[in-house]
Design a protein around this motif. Structure first.
Motif, PDB file in Angstrom:
ATOM      1  N   SER A 140       0.827  -1.208   0.000  1.00  0.00           N
ATOM      2  CA  SER A 140       0.000   0.000   0.000  1.00  0.00           C
ATOM      3  C   SER A 140       0.861   1.258   0.000  1.00  0.00           C
ATOM      4  N   GLN A 141       1.972   1.219   0.714  1.00  0.00           N
ATOM      5  CA  GLN A 141       2.841   2.390   0.784  1.00  0.00           C
ATOM      6  C   GLN A 141       3.658   2.573  -0.488  1.00  0.00           C
ATOM      7  N   VAL A 142       4.185   1.485  -1.018  1.00  0.00           N
ATOM      8  CA  VAL A 142       4.989   1.574  -2.241  1.00  0.00           C
ATOM      9  C   VAL A 142       4.109   1.929  -3.435  1.00  0.00           C
ATOM     10  N   GLY A 143       2.858   1.479  -3.416  1.00  0.00           N
ATOM     11  CA  GLY A 143       1.991   1.658  -4.570  1.00  0.00           C
ATOM     12  C   GLY A 143       1.258   2.976  -4.636  1.00  0.00           C
ATOM     13  N   LEU A 175      16.641   0.074  -5.609  1.00  0.00           N
ATOM     14  CA  LEU A 175      17.762  -0.335  -4.754  1.00  0.00           C
ATOM     15  C   LEU A 175      18.153   0.753  -3.759  1.00  0.00           C
ATOM     16  N   GLY A 176      17.816   1.998  -4.059  1.00  0.00           N
ATOM     17  CA  GLY A 176      18.179   3.087  -3.157  1.00  0.00           C
ATOM     18  C   GLY A 176      17.547   2.962  -1.787  1.00  0.00           C
ATOM     19  N   LYS A 177      16.360   2.351  -1.711  1.00  0.00           N
ATOM     20  CA  LYS A 177      15.715   2.184  -0.412  1.00  0.00           C
ATOM     21  C   LYS A 177      16.528   1.278   0.501  1.00  0.00           C
ATOM     22  N   ILE A 222      12.352  -7.215   6.030  1.00  0.00           N
ATOM     23  CA  ILE A 222      11.791  -5.938   5.589  1.00  0.00           C
ATOM     24  C   ILE A 222      12.415  -5.510   4.267  1.00  0.00           C
ATOM     25  N   ALA A 223      13.725  -5.698   4.135  1.00  0.00           N
ATOM     26  CA  ALA A 223      14.398  -5.341   2.891  1.00  0.00           C
ATOM     27  C   ALA A 223      13.836  -6.126   1.714  1.00  0.00           C
ATOM     28  N   LEU A 281      11.637  -4.478  -1.332  1.00  0.00           N
ATOM     29  CA  LEU A 281      12.231  -4.585  -2.671  1.00  0.00           C
ATOM     30  C   LEU A 281      11.287  -5.330  -3.615  1.00  0.00           C
ATOM     31  N   GLY A 282      10.664  -6.397  -3.128  1.00  0.00           N
ATOM     32  CA  GLY A 282       9.719  -7.139  -3.963  1.00  0.00           C
ATOM     33  C   GLY A 282       8.571  -6.264  -4.431  1.00  0.00           C
TER      34      GLY A 282
END
Length: 200
Positions: A14-17, A47-49, A144-145, A149-150
Motif C-alpha cells: 500500500s505504501q509503495v503503490g 535499490l536506493g531504499k 523488511i528489505a 524490494l519485492g
C-alpha cells in the motif's frame, strides 16, 4: 521469528503503490523519456531504499532516539529537495522526440529514497509495527528489505509505464502543462502530509 509477515506485505504494497515523491519522480521520468530509457532510473530507485533499510535495522533508530534533532533536520532538508524536484517536474514538457537531455540514470535513482521523507517513515513504521522485540536484527532487517524490494520491483515499473502512456496521450496538447503541474502538486502534497500529517 516474530514478524507479522502478511500485514507487513499489505502495508508495504500500500505504501509503495500509492502516490509519493518517488512514484511521482518515476511517473514524470517515464512520461519525459519513455519507459525503456527510464529503466536504469527505476532500478536505482528500487535499490536506493536498501541504503536506508539496513542502517535503520542495525542501529540508526537508536541514534534517532538520542539525537532527534538530527533526523528532524534531515526530514526538512529532504522535503526541500523533493519540493525542488517537484518544481522541475512542473516545468517539464513531454515532447521527448525533440529533447537533447538524457534520461536520469541508475545513480540518480539511488538518491531518491534516501532523500524521501515518505521512505524513512515507511521503513521506520515497518520495524516498529510488524517486528517483535525478540526478533534477531539480521532476520528483521533482511525480511523488511526483501518485502519492500519485492513490492518496488513490481510497482515502480507500473508507475513508470503509466507515465510513458500518459505522455503518448497528452504530449503537445493543451492538457500537458496542467498535467505536469498536477503531478508536481501531488508530490508536494505527499511530502507535506508526511511532515505534518503523521502519514507514511
Amino acid at each position: 521469528m516474530s514478524i507479522a509477515l502478511a500485514p507487513l506485505i499489505i502495508f508495504a504494497a500500500s505504501q509503495v503503490g500509492t502516490p509519493g515523491p518517488a512514484n511521482m519522480a518515476l511517473l514524470a521520468t517515464g512520461a519525459r523519456f519513455g519507459f525503456r530509457k527510464a529503466l536504469p532510473f527505476v532500478a536505482g530507485v528500487a535499490l536506493g531504499k536498501q541504503l536506508i533499510i539496513w542502517p535503520i535495522g542495525f542501529g540508526l533508530m537508536e541514534l534517532a532516539e538520542t539525537q532527534p534533532w538530527l533526523f528532524t533536520a534531515l526530514k526538512y532538508i529532504s522535503a526541500a529537495y523533493i519540493i525542488w524536484l517537484a518544481w522541475k517536474v512542473a516545468n517539464l514538457r513531454l515532447n521527448t522526440a525533440t529533447s537533447d537531455v538524457g534520461a536520469p540514470g541508475f545513480a540518480a535513482g539511488l538518491i531518491v529514497h534516501p532523500l524521501n521523507p515518505k521512505a524513512w517513515a515507511m521503513i521506520v513504521g515497518s520495524f516498529t509495527a510488524f517486528v517483535g522485540p525478540e526478533t534477531a536484527t539480521l532476520t528483521a532487517t533482511a525480511t523488511i528489505a526483501a518485502v519492500l524490494l519485492g513490492c518496488q520491483l513490481i510497482l515502480h515499473p507500473i508507475w513508470t509505464l503509466a507515465g510513458d502512456r500518459i505522455a503518448k496521450t497528452v504530449a503537445g496538447t493543451a492538457v500537458e502543462p496542467y498535467l505536469m503541474w498536477t503531478l508536481a502538486g501531488l508530490t508536494v502534497a505527499s511530502v507535506l502530509f508526511v511532515l505534518f500529517g503523521g502519514g507514511t
